[in-house]
Design a protein around this motif. Structure first.
Motif, PDB file in Angstrom:
ATOM      1  N   THR A 232      76.608  50.046   6.805  1.00 41.69           N
ATOM      2  CA  THR A 232      75.711  49.886   5.656  1.00 41.69           C
ATOM      3  C   THR A 232      76.412  50.267   4.351  1.00 41.69           C
ATOM      4  OG1 THR A 232      73.808  50.336   7.059  1.00 41.69           O
ATOM      5  CG2 THR A 232      73.485  50.555   4.710  1.00 41.69           C
ATOM      6  N   ALA A 233      77.177  51.337   4.380  1.00 40.55           N
ATOM      7  CA  ALA A 233      77.910  51.741   3.178  1.00 40.55           C
ATOM      8  C   ALA A 233      78.945  50.684   2.788  1.00 40.55           C
ATOM      9  CB  ALA A 233      78.585  53.089   3.404  1.00 40.55           C
ATOM     10  N   LEU A 234      79.647  50.149   3.772  1.00 42.01           N
ATOM     11  CA  LEU A 234      80.604  49.074   3.476  1.00 42.01           C
ATOM     12  C   LEU A 234      79.895  47.827   2.962  1.00 42.01           C
ATOM     13  CD1 LEU A 234      83.116  49.388   6.447  1.00 42.01           C
ATOM     14  CD2 LEU A 234      83.527  49.883   4.040  1.00 42.01           C
ATOM     15  N   GLY A 235      78.733  47.519   3.520  1.00 41.96           N
ATOM     16  CA  GLY A 235      77.964  46.368   3.052  1.00 41.96           C
ATOM     17  C   GLY A 235      77.480  46.543   1.627  1.00 41.96           C
ATOM     18  N   PHE A 236      77.080  47.755   1.288  1.00 46.48           N
ATOM     19  CA  PHE A 236      76.661  48.033  -0.089  1.00 46.48           C
ATOM     20  C   PHE A 236      77.836  47.849  -1.053  1.00 46.48           C
ATOM     21  CE2 PHE A 236      76.066  51.008  -3.616  1.00 46.48           C
ATOM     22  CZ  PHE A 236      74.893  50.497  -4.139  1.00 46.48           C
ATOM     23  N   PHE A 237      78.997  48.339  -0.657  1.00 42.15           N
ATOM     24  CA  PHE A 237      80.196  48.162  -1.484  1.00 42.15           C
ATOM     25  C   PHE A 237      80.537  46.678  -1.629  1.00 42.15           C
ATOM     26  CE2 PHE A 237      84.843  47.715  -1.725  1.00 42.15           C
ATOM     27  CZ  PHE A 237      85.059  48.325  -2.938  1.00 42.15           C
ATOM     28  N   ALA A 238      80.455  45.930  -0.518  1.00 37.13           N
ATOM     29  CA  ALA A 238      80.775  44.499  -0.564  1.00 37.13           C
ATOM     30  C   ALA A 238      79.775  43.738  -1.432  1.00 37.13           C
ATOM     31  CB  ALA A 238      80.804  43.925   0.848  1.00 37.13           C
ATOM     32  N   SER A 239      78.503  44.095  -1.354  1.00 41.78           N
ATOM     33  CA  SER A 239      77.494  43.420  -2.181  1.00 41.78           C
ATOM     34  C   SER A 239      77.734  43.693  -3.664  1.00 41.78           C
ATOM     35  CB  SER A 239      76.095  43.882  -1.791  1.00 41.78           C
ATOM     36  OG  SER A 239      75.810  43.486  -0.482  1.00 41.78           O
ATOM     37  N   THR A 240      78.087  44.923  -3.982  1.00 43.33           N
ATOM     38  CA  THR A 240      78.390  45.256  -5.376  1.00 43.33           C
ATOM     39  C   THR A 240      79.621  44.495  -5.857  1.00 43.33           C
ATOM     40  OG1 THR A 240      77.480  47.448  -4.975  1.00 43.33           O
ATOM     41  CG2 THR A 240      78.808  47.163  -6.950  1.00 43.33           C
ATOM     42  N   TRP A 241      80.615  44.402  -5.000  1.00 41.67           N
ATOM     43  CA  TRP A 241      81.833  43.662  -5.336  1.00 41.67           C
ATOM     44  C   TRP A 241      81.506  42.184  -5.577  1.00 41.67           C
ATOM     45  CZ3 TRP A 241      86.646  45.636  -6.094  1.00 41.67           C
ATOM     46  CH2 TRP A 241      87.682  44.725  -6.209  1.00 41.67           C
ATOM     47  N   CYS A 242      80.636  41.610  -4.757  1.00 42.38           N
ATOM     48  CA  CYS A 242      80.261  40.202  -4.915  1.00 42.38           C
ATOM     49  C   CYS A 242      79.497  39.971  -6.213  1.00 42.38           C
ATOM     50  CB  CYS A 242      79.447  39.738  -3.718  1.00 42.38           C
ATOM     51  SG  CYS A 242      80.408  39.548  -2.216  1.00 42.38           S
ATOM     52  N   LEU A 243      78.643  40.905  -6.592  1.00 40.47           N
ATOM     53  CA  LEU A 243      77.946  40.764  -7.869  1.00 40.47           C
ATOM     54  C   LEU A 243      78.921  40.822  -9.038  1.00 40.47           C
ATOM     55  CD1 LEU A 243      74.746  42.891  -7.260  1.00 40.47           C
ATOM     56  CD2 LEU A 243      74.940  40.411  -7.377  1.00 40.47           C
ATOM     57  N   LEU A 244      79.904  41.694  -8.934  1.00 43.99           N
ATOM     58  CA  LEU A 244      80.941  41.754  -9.959  1.00 43.99           C
ATOM     59  C   LEU A 244      81.744  40.453 -10.001  1.00 43.99           C
ATOM     60  CD1 LEU A 244      82.375  43.574 -12.037  1.00 43.99           C
ATOM     61  CD2 LEU A 244      83.872  44.307 -10.196  1.00 43.99           C
ATOM     62  N   GLU A 245      81.977  39.865  -8.842  1.00 45.81           N
ATOM     63  CA  GLU A 245      82.706  38.595  -8.780  1.00 45.81           C
ATOM     64  C   GLU A 245      81.916  37.473  -9.444  1.00 45.81           C
ATOM     65  OE1 GLU A 245      84.729  35.635  -5.485  1.00 45.81           O
ATOM     66  OE2 GLU A 245      83.287  37.153  -4.840  1.00 45.81           O
ATOM     67  N   ILE A 246      80.604  37.459  -9.267  1.00 47.10           N
ATOM     68  CA  ILE A 246      79.770  36.451  -9.926  1.00 47.10           C
ATOM     69  C   ILE A 246      79.872  36.606 -11.443  1.00 47.10           C
ATOM     70  CG2 ILE A 246      77.390  35.735 -10.368  1.00 47.10           C
ATOM     71  CD1 ILE A 246      76.752  36.385  -7.506  1.00 47.10           C
ATOM     72  N   TRP A 247      79.790  37.837 -11.917  1.00 49.20           N
ATOM     73  CA  TRP A 247      79.847  38.083 -13.348  1.00 49.20           C
ATOM     74  C   TRP A 247      81.183  37.628 -13.933  1.00 49.20           C
ATOM     75  CZ3 TRP A 247      82.283  42.319 -16.173  1.00 49.20           C
ATOM     76  CH2 TRP A 247      81.912  42.336 -17.513  1.00 49.20           C
ATOM     77  N   ILE A 248      82.276  37.941 -13.251  1.00 54.57           N
ATOM     78  CA  ILE A 248      83.602  37.549 -13.726  1.00 54.57           C
ATOM     79  C   ILE A 248      83.760  36.031 -13.690  1.00 54.57           C
ATOM     80  CG2 ILE A 248      86.066  37.651 -13.176  1.00 54.57           C
ATOM     81  CD1 ILE A 248      85.589  40.557 -12.322  1.00 54.57           C
ATOM     82  N   ALA A 249      83.275  35.391 -12.623  1.00 55.97           N
ATOM     83  CA  ALA A 249      83.382  33.932 -12.523  1.00 55.97           C
ATOM     84  C   ALA A 249      82.585  33.241 -13.623  1.00 55.97           C
ATOM     85  CB  ALA A 249      82.908  33.468 -11.152  1.00 55.97           C
ATOM     86  N   ARG A 250      81.435  33.782 -13.976  1.00 54.05           N
ATOM     87  CA  ARG A 250      80.653  33.198 -15.062  1.00 54.05           C
ATOM     88  C   ARG A 250      81.362  33.366 -16.398  1.00 54.05           C
ATOM     89  NH1 ARG A 250      74.318  33.735 -14.765  1.00 54.05           N
ATOM     90  NH2 ARG A 250      74.704  32.434 -16.558  1.00 54.05           N
ATOM     91  N   GLN A 251      81.996  34.514 -16.616  1.00 56.08           N
ATOM     92  CA  GLN A 251      82.722  34.729 -17.859  1.00 56.08           C
ATOM     93  C   GLN A 251      83.910  33.771 -17.967  1.00 56.08           C
ATOM     94  OE1 GLN A 251      81.881  36.773 -20.380  1.00 56.08           O
ATOM     95  NE2 GLN A 251      80.018  37.219 -19.242  1.00 56.08           N
ATOM     96  N   ILE A 252      84.620  33.574 -16.856  1.00 61.32           N
ATOM     97  CA  ILE A 252      85.756  32.651 -16.858  1.00 61.32           C
ATOM     98  C   ILE A 252      85.289  31.229 -17.105  1.00 61.32           C
ATOM     99  CG2 ILE A 252      87.527  31.626 -15.380  1.00 61.32           C
ATOM    100  CD1 ILE A 252      87.897  34.400 -14.145  1.00 61.32           C
ATOM    101  N   ALA A 253      84.169  30.830 -16.482  1.00 65.86           N
ATOM    102  CA  ALA A 253      83.652  29.477 -16.677  1.00 65.86           C
ATOM    103  C   ALA A 253      83.214  29.267 -18.127  1.00 65.86           C
ATOM    104  CB  ALA A 253      82.487  29.223 -15.729  1.00 65.86           C
ATOM    105  N   ALA A 254      82.592  30.277 -18.729  1.00 63.40           N
ATOM    106  CA  ALA A 254      82.174  30.150 -20.127  1.00 63.40           C
ATOM    107  C   ALA A 254      83.382  30.058 -21.044  1.00 63.40           C
ATOM    108  CB  ALA A 254      81.300  31.331 -20.520  1.00 63.40           C
ATOM    109  N   GLN A 255      84.413  30.825 -20.740  1.00 65.69           N
ATOM    110  CA  GLN A 255      85.628  30.768 -21.550  1.00 65.69           C
ATOM    111  C   GLN A 255      86.303  29.412 -21.414  1.00 65.69           C
ATOM    112  OE1 GLN A 255      88.470  33.742 -20.525  1.00 65.69           O
ATOM    113  NE2 GLN A 255      89.755  33.334 -22.293  1.00 65.69           N
ATOM    114  N   ARG A 256      86.257  28.853 -20.225  1.00 68.24           N
ATOM    115  CA  ARG A 256      86.860  27.545 -19.996  1.00 68.24           C
ATOM    116  C   ARG A 256      86.137  26.456 -20.774  1.00 68.24           C
ATOM    117  NH1 ARG A 256      87.173  27.142 -14.061  1.00 68.24           N
ATOM    118  NH2 ARG A 256      88.785  28.706 -14.208  1.00 68.24           N
TER     119      ARG A 256
END
Length: 111
Positions: free
Chosen positions: A59-83
């Protein structure tokens, strides 16, 4: 009679870039596995079974992975907007990157 359909709104909004969509799918999968592991942890704690400690770790690893995935979405959206705002010929960090977004407070001068 002016009824707005859902497809009309979706067509106006546009489609998410592939990187953002794939990151969102990974986030939902990670979140669902984390939710299942939370349920297993809860049931193992109620049953006072041996599975409690490994379930807490998963569960702790899953929580970390979910947080990492949310951060990945945010970064991907920023890159797409910059593009979108930059030119295809030059990277966005070079001065000749095209017109791009006007600076804050910029107003066009009247002719």
């Amino acid at each position: 009679m002016g009824v707005t359909r859902r497809t009309d709104r979706a067509a106006r909004r546009g489609r998410l870039p592939d990187e953002v969509r794939s990151a969102a799918v990974r986030a939902w999968i990670s979140f669902s596995f984390t939710l299942v592991s939370v349920m297993v942890t809860l049931l193992a704690s109620l049953a006072d079974g041996w599975l409690f400690v490994p379930a807490v770790l998963v569960t702790a690893l899953g929580f970390f992975a979910s947080t990492w995935c949310l951060l990945e979405i945010w970064i991907a959206r920023q890159i797409a907007a910059q593009r979108v705002w930059s030119s295809d010929a030059h990277p966005a960090w070079t001065p000749q990157g095209g017109p791009g977004r006007p600076p804050r407070g910029h107003r066009p001068r009247p002719a």
